[in-house]
Write a protein that holds these residues in place. Sequence first.
Motif, PDB file in Angstrom:
ATOM      1  N   SER A 268      13.054  85.802 -27.807  1.00 25.07           N
ATOM      2  CA  SER A 268      11.785  86.054 -28.481  1.00 25.07           C
ATOM      3  C   SER A 268      10.694  86.164 -27.424  1.00 25.07           C
ATOM      4  N   LYS A 269       9.555  86.610 -27.848  1.00 25.99           N
ATOM      5  CA  LYS A 269       8.445  86.786 -26.911  1.00 25.99           C
ATOM      6  C   LYS A 269       7.902  85.455 -26.401  1.00 25.99           C
ATOM      7  N   ARG A 270       8.315  84.354 -27.038  1.00 31.44           N
ATOM      8  CA  ARG A 270       7.804  83.057 -26.574  1.00 31.44           C
ATOM      9  C   ARG A 270       8.466  82.593 -25.285  1.00 31.44           C
ATOM     10  N   HIS A 271       9.614  83.176 -24.930  1.00 32.79           N
ATOM     11  CA  HIS A 271      10.265  82.801 -23.677  1.00 32.79           C
ATOM     12  C   HIS A 271       9.570  83.485 -22.513  1.00 32.79           C
ATOM     13  N   LYS A 272       9.137  82.688 -21.567  1.00 35.47           N
ATOM     14  CA  LYS A 272       8.406  83.218 -20.417  1.00 35.47           C
ATOM     15  C   LYS A 272       9.235  83.182 -19.142  1.00 35.47           C
ATOM     16  N   TYR A 273      10.086  82.169 -18.991  1.00 38.71           N
ATOM     17  CA  TYR A 273      10.844  81.981 -17.759  1.00 38.71           C
ATOM     18  C   TYR A 273      12.345  82.129 -17.998  1.00 38.71           C
ATOM     19  N   PHE A 274      12.977  82.840 -17.075  1.00 39.59           N
ATOM     20  CA  PHE A 274      14.399  83.127 -17.177  1.00 39.59           C
ATOM     21  C   PHE A 274      15.077  82.851 -15.844  1.00 39.59           C
TER      22      PHE A 274
ATOM     23  N   GLY B 136      18.101  75.184  -7.195  1.00 36.34           N
ATOM     24  CA  GLY B 136      18.129  76.343  -6.311  1.00 36.34           C
ATOM     25  C   GLY B 136      18.193  77.684  -7.012  1.00 36.34           C
ATOM     26  N   PHE B 137      18.061  77.684  -8.330  1.00 30.27           N
ATOM     27  CA  PHE B 137      18.041  78.953  -9.049  1.00 30.27           C
ATOM     28  C   PHE B 137      16.682  79.621  -8.871  1.00 30.27           C
ATOM     29  N   GLU B 138      16.694  80.942  -8.798  1.00 29.40           N
ATOM     30  CA  GLU B 138      15.438  81.697  -8.770  1.00 29.40           C
ATOM     31  C   GLU B 138      14.964  81.854 -10.203  1.00 29.40           C
ATOM     32  N   ILE B 139      13.747  81.446 -10.466  1.00 29.05           N
ATOM     33  CA  ILE B 139      13.176  81.565 -11.797  1.00 29.05           C
ATOM     34  C   ILE B 139      12.386  82.862 -11.863  1.00 29.05           C
ATOM     35  N   ILE B 140      12.655  83.628 -12.909  1.00 28.98           N
ATOM     36  CA  ILE B 140      12.020  84.929 -13.090  1.00 28.98           C
ATOM     37  C   ILE B 140      11.058  84.835 -14.274  1.00 28.98           C
TER      38      ILE B 140
END
Length: 87
Positions: free
Chosen positions: A32-38, A76-80
């Motif tokens: 949904s549009k509420r998710h900002k970080y992946f 250590g994950f890259e957050i997008i």
Amino acid sequence: MPRVNPKFEKFVNMSKEEIEEYLKDFKPYFESKRHKYFVNINGIMFPIVQVVALVCGLSPLEISSGQAYSLVKRKGFEIIERGKEEE
């Protein structure tokens, strides 16, 4: 080292590679549009809250995006950030 909330211990005690392996058979839930970080795990974009929820066996409603951001980043994950993928 800061004290870890017990509900996140499983996530904290796993390596980045173990988390990737654990999530290999999962798919992201409806976006949904509420998710900002992946985070990109095994070539699939997951909302960061879902990553922590799946690993810890929690409902996504039990985790704030701030908690998930901190936990995922420390592994250590890259957050997008949505909308900044191609910058």
